[in-house]
Design a protein around this motif. Structure first.
Motif, PDB file in Angstrom:
ATOM      1  N   LEU A 184       0.832  -1.202   0.000  1.00 13.09           N
ATOM      2  CA  LEU A 184       0.000   0.000   0.000  1.00 13.09           C
ATOM      3  C   LEU A 184       0.866   1.252   0.000  1.00 13.09           C
ATOM      4  O   LEU A 184       0.608   2.203  -0.747  1.00 13.09           O
ATOM      5  CB  LEU A 184      -0.924   0.006   1.218  1.00 13.09           C
ATOM      6  CG  LEU A 184      -1.802   1.265   1.387  1.00 13.09           C
ATOM      7  CD1 LEU A 184      -2.674   1.480   0.163  1.00 13.09           C
ATOM      8  CD2 LEU A 184      -2.658   1.159   2.649  1.00 13.09           C
ATOM      9  N   ALA A 185       1.918   1.256   0.826  1.00 16.75           N
ATOM     10  CA  ALA A 185       2.810   2.412   0.880  1.00 16.75           C
ATOM     11  C   ALA A 185       3.543   2.596  -0.449  1.00 16.75           C
ATOM     12  O   ALA A 185       3.589   3.705  -0.996  1.00 16.75           O
ATOM     13  CB  ALA A 185       3.813   2.249   2.018  1.00 16.75           C
ATOM     14  N   GLY A 186       4.099   1.508  -0.994  1.00 19.00           N
ATOM     15  CA  GLY A 186       4.863   1.601  -2.230  1.00 19.00           C
ATOM     16  C   GLY A 186       4.012   1.979  -3.432  1.00 19.00           C
ATOM     17  O   GLY A 186       4.373   2.879  -4.206  1.00 19.00           O
ATOM     18  N   LEU A 187       2.874   1.315  -3.596  1.00 19.50           N
ATOM     19  CA  LEU A 187       2.001   1.616  -4.730  1.00 19.50           C
ATOM     20  C   LEU A 187       1.340   2.981  -4.571  1.00 19.50           C
ATOM     21  O   LEU A 187       1.113   3.688  -5.556  1.00 19.50           O
ATOM     22  CB  LEU A 187       0.935   0.522  -4.872  1.00 19.50           C
ATOM     23  CG  LEU A 187       1.464  -0.863  -5.256  1.00 19.50           C
ATOM     24  CD1 LEU A 187       0.341  -1.888  -5.229  1.00 19.50           C
ATOM     25  CD2 LEU A 187       2.116  -0.829  -6.634  1.00 19.50           C
ATOM     26  N   GLY A 188       1.028   3.348  -3.318  1.00 17.93           N
ATOM     27  CA  GLY A 188       0.470   4.676  -3.079  1.00 17.93           C
ATOM     28  C   GLY A 188       1.457   5.766  -3.460  1.00 17.93           C
ATOM     29  O   GLY A 188       1.089   6.787  -4.045  1.00 17.93           O
ATOM     30  N   MET A 189       2.739   5.553  -3.114  1.00 19.27           N
ATOM     31  CA  MET A 189       3.779   6.511  -3.498  1.00 19.27           C
ATOM     32  C   MET A 189       3.878   6.607  -5.025  1.00 19.27           C
ATOM     33  O   MET A 189       4.011   7.712  -5.586  1.00 19.27           O
ATOM     34  CB  MET A 189       5.135   6.072  -2.936  1.00 19.27           C
ATOM     35  CG  MET A 189       5.256   6.178  -1.439  1.00 19.27           C
ATOM     36  SD  MET A 189       5.357   7.883  -0.889  1.00 19.27           S
ATOM     37  CE  MET A 189       5.373   7.627   0.881  1.00 19.27           C
ATOM     38  N   ALA A 190       3.799   5.469  -5.703  1.00 21.74           N
ATOM     39  CA  ALA A 190       3.871   5.476  -7.165  1.00 21.74           C
ATOM     40  C   ALA A 190       2.698   6.244  -7.761  1.00 21.74           C
ATOM     41  O   ALA A 190       2.869   7.059  -8.684  1.00 21.74           O
ATOM     42  CB  ALA A 190       3.895   4.039  -7.691  1.00 21.74           C
ATOM     43  N   ALA A 191       1.493   5.999  -7.219  1.00 17.56           N
ATOM     44  CA  ALA A 191       0.311   6.712  -7.708  1.00 17.56           C
ATOM     45  C   ALA A 191       0.444   8.211  -7.452  1.00 17.56           C
ATOM     46  O   ALA A 191       0.079   9.038  -8.302  1.00 17.56           O
ATOM     47  CB  ALA A 191      -0.947   6.161  -7.027  1.00 17.56           C
ATOM     48  N   GLY A 192       0.964   8.564  -6.281  1.00 20.41           N
ATOM     49  CA  GLY A 192       1.168   9.971  -5.965  1.00 20.41           C
ATOM     50  C   GLY A 192       2.182  10.624  -6.889  1.00 20.41           C
ATOM     51  O   GLY A 192       2.004  11.778  -7.311  1.00 20.41           O
ATOM     52  N   SER A 193       3.247   9.893  -7.236  1.00 22.41           N
ATOM     53  CA  SER A 193       4.269  10.417  -8.152  1.00 22.41           C
ATOM     54  C   SER A 193       3.674  10.713  -9.519  1.00 22.41           C
ATOM     55  O   SER A 193       3.945  11.757 -10.129  1.00 22.41           O
ATOM     56  CB  SER A 193       5.419   9.425  -8.295  1.00 22.41           C
ATOM     57  OG  SER A 193       6.048   9.185  -7.060  1.00 22.41           O
ATOM     58  N   VAL A 194       2.860   9.773 -10.018  1.00 21.45           N
ATOM     59  CA  VAL A 194       2.227   9.965 -11.328  1.00 21.45           C
ATOM     60  C   VAL A 194       1.297  11.172 -11.304  1.00 21.45           C
ATOM     61  O   VAL A 194       1.299  12.003 -12.221  1.00 21.45           O
ATOM     62  CB  VAL A 194       1.464   8.698 -11.743  1.00 21.45           C
ATOM     63  CG1 VAL A 194       0.652   8.947 -13.011  1.00 21.45           C
ATOM     64  CG2 VAL A 194       2.433   7.538 -11.966  1.00 21.45           C
TER      65      VAL A 194
END
Length: 324
Positions: A184-194
């Motif tokens: 959740l933390a890793g994918l959330g960070m990726a979504a936030g970056s995009v």
């Protein structure tokens, strides 16, 4: 096992608060050199995404269907709890002291209590209510509305936007989900970056960088030191610890323990930027800590074994299934 898990969850929550609390001084050192809030958050979140990429892939190995099942949660977490919350907080830091901006953001704790109340249709316990009152009183004291250091109203507005993002973080992180916390933390960070990259590309969020040294502890350090701290410690470690703590403690308790981030932020701002709130604002910090204690005591009282299984089911802050 449940008691041991909650004790461990408290330590995770405190560690998360400390790492989150370090972000304000490092971000402010970049802001005064001409960096925009969007640029800082983009590099911070993108760096954290890279750090968490391998642990996320390992956690999801053979279980990639979990990403599809939790897609909307990941998007909301990345866009609101990560990108939106951080951008709003850094805009607030541009106009307010670090400690004041952070205390405004933590009004999100009250929003969490209201959300749990609406969702469960069960009023908080007396001690939880006391914790909310103490937290609000502490916030009023920190703002020092009757003193000579009234905060900038635009900065206050950004702080309240950040509060909404913070409430979203605690609610989503505490959901009983099969998605591992690191994923959740890793994918959330990726979504936030995009999301930040798209908003920056269309000029909704200014992206301004400055490759000049920043001032910390009275001396100059390279700009990448501040960005590295924000990405590795104040983002990757902080969000991972925060999600894990919320899964163990529930959204309300995790959010109230997270209020100690304010004290850590004040300490870091004092050491790194020589920025210290006044006595009235420090008294407000004491009230906030008292609120954390009241909420924790309320949880323990309502969850005593002698009250039977019904008490645990009726508690304001149930331990998510599968944690114990």
């Amino acid at each position: 096992m449940a008691a041991r898990s909650k004790s461990l969850g408290l330590w995770f929550a405190l560690a998360s608060a400390a790492t989150f609390g370090s972000s304000g001084p490092f971000a402010k050192s970049l802001l005064v050199e001409g960096w925009s809030s969007g640029a800082i958050v983009l590099l911070r979140v993108a760096g954290a995404t890279l750090v968490l990429a391998v642990p996320t892939i390992l956690a999801l190995r053979g279980r990639w269907s979990l990403v599809r099942d939790n897609f909307l949660t990941i998007l909301a977490y990345g866009a609101v709890a990560v990108a939106g919350c951080q951008v709003a907080y850094f805009y607030a830091v541009q106009r307010l002291d670090v400690g004041v901006a952070l205390l405004l953001e933590y009004l999100g704790v009250v929003l969490v209590v209201l959300w749990v109340w609406l969702r469960t249709r069960r009023a908080p316990s007396a001690l939880t209510g006391l914790g909310v009152v103490l937290a609000v009183v502490g916030l009023v004291l920190v703002l020092d509305l009757s003193g000579q250091s009234r905060p900038d109203l635009v900065g206050v507005a950004w702080g309240l936007v950040a509060a909404t993002g913070l409430a979203t973080f605690f609610v989503l992180a505490a959901e009983d989900s099969t998605l591992p916390p690191v994923a959740l933390a890793g994918l959330g960070m990726a979504a936030g970056s995009v999301a930040l990259g798209i908003l920056g590309a269309v000029h909704v969020i200014p992206l301004e960088f400055a490759a000049t040294p920043v001032t910390l502890v009275g001396g100059d350090v390279p700009w990448w030191v501040a960005i590295g701290e924000l990405a590795l410690i104040a983002a990757a470690a902080a969000y991972l610890l925060g999600v894990t703590a919320a899964r163990m403690l529930g959204s309300t308790v995790a959010s109230f323990v997270g209020l100690t981030e304010v004290l850590f932020a004040v300490l870091f701002a004092w050491v790194l930027l020589d920025e210290l709130p006044g006595l009235v604002q420090l008294a407000g910090g004491v009230c906030i800590v008292a609120g954390v204690v009241a909420v924790r005591l309320g949880e323990l009282r309502r969850g005593r074994p002698e009250q039977g299984p019904a008490a645990a089911e009726d508690a304001d802050f149930p331990l998510p299934a599968g944690v114990a």
